[in-house]
Write a protein that holds these residues in place. Structure first.
Motif, mmCIF file in Angstrom:
data_model
loop_
_atom_site.group_PDB
_atom_site.id
_atom_site.type_symbol
_atom_site.label_atom_id
_atom_site.label_comp_id
_atom_site.label_asym_id
_atom_site.label_seq_id
_atom_site.Cartn_x
_atom_site.Cartn_y
_atom_site.Cartn_z
ATOM 1 N N MET A 1 3.414 -7.658 -10.674
ATOM 2 C CA MET A 1 4.336 -6.964 -10.302
ATOM 3 C C MET A 1 4.304 -6.076 -9.205
ATOM 4 S SD MET A 1 6.815 -7.411 -12.739
ATOM 5 C CE MET A 1 6.115 -8.945 -12.756
ATOM 6 N N ALA A 2 2.954 -5.586 -9.031
ATOM 7 C CA ALA A 2 2.753 -4.831 -7.898
ATOM 8 C C ALA A 2 2.853 -5.701 -6.693
ATOM 9 C CB ALA A 2 1.172 -4.148 -7.838
ATOM 10 N N PHE A 3 2.590 -6.824 -6.659
ATOM 11 C CA PHE A 3 2.568 -7.565 -5.382
ATOM 12 C C PHE A 3 3.857 -7.827 -4.566
ATOM 13 C CE2 PHE A 3 2.366 -11.563 -2.821
ATOM 14 C CZ PHE A 3 0.898 -11.545 -2.237
ATOM 15 N N LEU A 4 4.672 -8.359 -5.901
ATOM 16 C CA LEU A 4 6.064 -8.487 -5.699
ATOM 17 C C LEU A 4 6.823 -7.106 -5.156
ATOM 18 C CD1 LEU A 4 7.566 -10.758 -8.887
ATOM 19 C CD2 LEU A 4 7.090 -11.424 -6.445
ATOM 20 N N SER A 5 6.666 -5.939 -5.627
ATOM 21 C CA SER A 5 6.987 -4.963 -5.118
ATOM 22 C C SER A 5 6.722 -4.536 -3.735
ATOM 23 C CB SER A 5 6.518 -3.550 -5.914
ATOM 24 O OG SER A 5 7.053 -2.342 -5.436
ATOM 25 N N GLU A 6 5.537 -4.990 -3.410
ATOM 26 C CA GLU A 6 4.961 -4.742 -2.026
ATOM 27 C C GLU A 6 5.632 -5.695 -0.987
ATOM 28 O OE1 GLU A 6 0.951 -6.518 -0.028
ATOM 29 O OE2 GLU A 6 0.634 -5.536 -1.973
ATOM 30 N N ARG A 7 5.896 -6.927 -1.522
ATOM 31 C CA ARG A 7 6.267 -8.083 -0.545
ATOM 32 C C ARG A 7 7.783 -8.496 -0.993
ATOM 33 N NH1 ARG A 7 2.426 -8.512 3.094
ATOM 34 N NH2 ARG A 7 2.640 -10.950 3.383
ATOM 35 N N PRO A 8 8.847 -7.781 -0.250
ATOM 36 C CA PRO A 8 10.076 -8.050 -0.326
ATOM 37 C C PRO A 8 10.597 -9.751 -0.091
ATOM 38 C CG PRO A 8 9.829 -6.568 1.033
ATOM 39 C CD PRO A 8 8.526 -6.674 0.549
ATOM 40 N N GLN A 9 9.644 -10.080 0.794
ATOM 41 C CA GLN A 9 10.203 -11.534 1.390
ATOM 42 C C GLN A 9 9.832 -12.657 0.315
ATOM 43 O OE1 GLN A 9 7.569 -9.730 2.326
ATOM 44 N NE2 GLN A 9 6.235 -10.837 3.293
ATOM 45 N N ILE A 10 9.069 -12.216 -0.808
ATOM 46 C CA ILE A 10 9.045 -13.187 -1.688
ATOM 47 C C ILE A 10 10.169 -13.764 -2.515
ATOM 48 C CG2 ILE A 10 7.794 -13.855 -3.728
ATOM 49 C CD1 ILE A 10 5.868 -13.780 -1.569
ATOM 50 N N THR A 11 10.578 -14.810 -2.751
ATOM 51 C CA THR A 11 11.672 -15.307 -3.343
ATOM 52 C C THR A 11 11.340 -16.119 -4.444
ATOM 53 O OG1 THR A 11 12.463 -16.907 -1.698
ATOM 54 C CG2 THR A 11 13.315 -14.902 -1.539
ATOM 55 N N VAL B 1 10.614 1.468 -7.914
ATOM 56 C CA VAL B 1 9.451 2.237 -7.646
ATOM 57 C C VAL B 1 9.004 2.434 -6.278
ATOM 58 C CG1 VAL B 1 6.967 2.451 -8.083
ATOM 59 C CG2 VAL B 1 8.453 1.439 -10.038
ATOM 60 N N ASP B 2 9.069 1.654 -5.410
ATOM 61 C CA ASP B 2 8.551 1.821 -3.799
ATOM 62 C C ASP B 2 9.868 2.258 -3.357
ATOM 63 O OD1 ASP B 2 8.679 -1.675 -4.391
ATOM 64 O OD2 ASP B 2 10.193 -0.992 -3.057
ATOM 65 N N PHE B 3 11.166 2.117 -3.899
ATOM 66 C CA PHE B 3 12.395 2.900 -3.218
ATOM 67 C C PHE B 3 12.070 4.451 -3.240
ATOM 68 C CE2 PHE B 3 16.477 4.914 -3.771
ATOM 69 C CZ PHE B 3 17.033 4.514 -2.576
ATOM 70 N N VAL B 4 11.617 4.875 -4.732
ATOM 71 C CA VAL B 4 11.443 6.402 -4.813
ATOM 72 C C VAL B 4 10.336 6.807 -4.017
ATOM 73 C CG1 VAL B 4 10.933 7.917 -6.804
ATOM 74 C CG2 VAL B 4 12.392 6.111 -7.035
ATOM 75 N N MET B 5 9.155 6.009 -3.995
ATOM 76 C CA MET B 5 7.892 6.348 -3.130
ATOM 77 C C MET B 5 8.356 6.388 -1.581
ATOM 78 S SD MET B 5 5.238 4.102 -5.091
ATOM 79 C CE MET B 5 3.923 4.368 -3.873
ATOM 80 N N GLU B 6 9.465 5.668 -1.300
ATOM 81 C CA GLU B 6 9.758 5.524 0.197
ATOM 82 C C GLU B 6 10.292 6.809 0.799
ATOM 83 O OE1 GLU B 6 9.072 3.199 2.645
ATOM 84 O OE2 GLU B 6 10.433 3.650 4.016
ATOM 85 N N PHE B 7 11.488 6.883 -0.128
ATOM 86 C CA PHE B 7 12.626 7.944 0.254
ATOM 87 C C PHE B 7 12.421 9.457 -0.586
ATOM 88 C CE2 PHE B 7 14.868 5.291 2.621
ATOM 89 C CZ PHE B 7 14.974 3.940 2.386
#
Length: 635
Positions: free
Chosen positions: A226-236, A61-67
């Motif tokens: 889901m929104a938080f994980l999409s926003e914070r890619p450093q979370i593992t 989702v954030d990939f499409v929003m970004e590019f």
């Protein structure tokens, strides 16, 4: 347009490689990932992406929003092809009807409520009040917990009563995708049902809490997670800290399934129903606040990339077939227009390697086996007669039999043939004929792996691999761009030689060392070809590759070997004796190397007398004084 949680989850499970391919985008394989050619710093794998130039990434989702410059709903629609179905989803902007409740001038009541009724320390409460994420509502004196997006814009608010009435509820038009939270810097996220549980957990485990991330779902919905994980890619790592009751346990199971692969998901069960009950119970053993830890999902163990440490790599020196033109264990290209002497030169090189007839300034070598692989000339009527003319030892010259299966540069038979026959020189003439039908010479991504493999074969076997290549017809361009195919071919070789005719004298060919990655470039050399005397070296020549290709003349000049020989005669005139050290120093000042001076002395060995002086240094003098200073130049 708004989407349900299920639709958002489906969108974020989209394979980005397939999505980009459907958009007509070009991707290149890079290990287990794919590199997007339009943005070469972007790699994708499954439903994850990463932009290396900016150090960030995430999900589809954030990939499409970004590019693709899409809003959140537009991105979900592009990925799923579905229209929005519900309201429990993220909006591209705060709802115009969403308003935070009016603030009270002070926060006395909520401070008293949170510290006395909920057991949270005053300094922590005041810290959250200071950030604006907690405040006292003016009308009802409720505690307001604010949820913000990554830009700090309020999107959500939850109210909790501070009086006897146990009121709680979300502010109208709140977006459940943005819960009350703290965004930390490390890779851990702790998830709770309610804001007070979040604060209680921090109170129970306060050490370095600001480094970690904490999120309140405002219930058990997955939208905020889901929104938080999409926003914070450093979370593992995600720790599910929901209530220890039927609803909390069931919701944890569901969330663990919805969380995409690649995360470590761990369930932390409180020893009471929730974390605030533990905090409020003065008799509770806080060291045992977590009654059970359950690992619910483990990411696949990432395959380790094989690594070498330069400390452990043995340092080696380059070994030379003909310094500095032809190194062993590396790739060399000899280029020129058809009919200008490339193949004939290769024949003479083959002879030099099999019968001790060395080239100028070539150190004497023991004869060795050579593979001469050709595709343009007949072996019986052209190649063999020329080898005989060159004086090659034919018992040492071989060819890979490819009558049944055509040989290519990627063929495993090349390395096997080199090893099995102790070959130290492989000549491929011309390289274009062996590139392979499925490889486009003009595409760098196709050419690069072919020449990388060939270079590794040369390095592993110590074999000098010489590739004969034709020039293209792009007149007026730089010489390094005149080779057929991608410029990556030129980048792959360590030495690049040009052979061309001198316009005013077609029997004179010039050898130009255009690229040298392992030593200073060698002198430009001329040789004769096509007259009654046959092949012979005639000395140094002054002309550049670009000038030669443009048809300019140039002129003969002395080779460094000739200059070194003349220097020896000059220094030893009148019976003088000089040390080898003094001789090399004089030569160095004139740009002549020690290697060249050794060759000059070797060729004059019958004329030189070696002795030791008083300082135990090697000196030389001419044996016959009548021959001193006669200016002779050795051919």
């Amino acid at each position: 347009m708004q989407y349900t949680e299920e639709q958002i989850i489906r969108a974020n499970q989209t394979d980005i490689v397939s999505f980009l391919s459907a958009q007509g985008e070009q991707l290149g394989k890079s290990g287990k990932e794919y590199r997007w050619k339009k943005h070469d710093s972007v790699t994708v794998s499954g439903n994850r992406w990463y932009r290396h130039s900016q150090g960030r990434g995430g999900y589809p989702v954030d990939f499409v929003m970004e590019f693709y410059n899409a809003t959140f709903p537009e991105a979900v629609k592009m990925l799923t092809g579905e229209e929005g179905e519900g309201r429990n989803s993220t909006c591209p902007a705060p709802s115009p009807d969403f308003r935070l409740p009016e603030k009270e001038e002070n926060n006395d009541r909520i401070i008293r409520y949170l510290t006395e009724n909920r057991g949270i320390e005053k300094n922590m409460v005041e810290e959250w009040i200071g950030s604006g994420d907690i405040y006292e509502e003016k009308k009802h004196h409720n505690v307001v917990f604010v949820g913000r997006d990554a830009d700090g814009i309020p999107r959500y608010a939850h109210c909790r009563g501070t009086g006897e009435t146990k009121y709680r509820g979300d502010v109208a038009e709140s977006d459940k995708s943005y819960g009350f939270c703290h965004r930390g810097t490390d890779n851990q996220l702790f998830v709770f049902e309610a804001a007070i549980d979040l604060l209680s957990f921090i109170q129970l485990f306060p050490k370095d809490w600001k480094k970690r991330s904490y999120l309140s779902l405002g219930g058990i919905s997955s939208a905020a997670l889901m929104a938080f994980l999409s926003e914070r890619p450093q979370i593992t790592s995600v720790f599910l800290c929901l209530d220890n009751d039927h609803a909390g346990n069931e919701a944890s199971e569901k969330l663990a399934i919805e969380i995409p692969d690649g995360y470590s998901v761990i369930r932390l069960k409180p020893s009471r129903k929730d974390w605030n009950e533990i905090l409020c119970d003065k008799n509770a053993d806080r060291k045992k606040s977590i009654i059970e830890t359950v690992t619910m999902k483990v990411p696949e163990k990432e395959e380790l990339v094989p690594m070498l440490c330069y400390e452990d790599i043995e340092q080696t020196s380059v070994e030379w077939l003909w310094f500095p033109y032809l190194p062993f264990g590396k790739l060399t290209i000899i280029q020129g227009n058809p009919g200008e002497g490339k193949t004939y030169f290769a024949m003479m090189l083959t002879a030099a390697c099999t019968n001790r007839k060395t080239f100028p300034n070539m150190e004497e070598i023991e004869p060795f086996n050579v593979i001469y692989q050709t595709a343009e000339d007949g072996m019986g009527d052209t190649i063999k007669p020329r080898l005989v003319e060159a004086g090659a030892d034919l018992s040492r010259v071989m060819v890979i039999d490819d009558t049944e299966e055509a040989l290519t540069l990627s063929d495993d038979r090349i390395e096997k043939a080199i090893r099995q026959n102790q070959v130290r020189l492989l000549i491929i003439d011309p390289v274009q004929a062996f590139i392979g039908a499925d490889v486009d010479m003009n595409r760098a991504n196709e050419v690069r792996p072919v020449f990388r493999k060939l270079g590794m074969i040369a390095e592993k076997t110590g074999c000098a691999i010489v590739l004969i290549g034709h020039l293209n017809k792009s007149s007026g361009t730089q010489s390094t761009y005149r080779g057929l195919g991608s410029i990556d071919i030129m980048a792959a070789v360590r030495s690049l030689l040009f052979i061309g005719k001198v316009k005013k004298d077609p029997t004179t060919r010039v050898l130009i060392h255009e690229k040298s990655s392992l030593a200073p470039p060698g002198e430009t050399m001329a040789f004769k070809l096509g007259d009654e005397e046959g092949f012979r070296w005639v000395g140094a020549y002054e002309i550049s590759a670009d000038d030669l290709l443009d048809g300019k003349e140039g002129k003969p000049t002395e080779t460094k070997l000739q200059r070194g020989t003349k220097l020896i005669y000059e220094l030893l005139a009148d019976g003088n004796a000089v040390t080898i050290r003094e001789l090399d120093e004089k030569a160095k000042a004139q740009g002549i190397s020690q290697r060249t001076m050794r060759e000059a002395r070797s060729r004059m060995k019958e004329e030189l007398d070696y002795r030791m002086n008083e300082k135990q240094e090697n000196t030389i003098r001419l044996k016959k004084q009548g021959r001193m200073g006669d200016g002779r130049i050795l051919e």
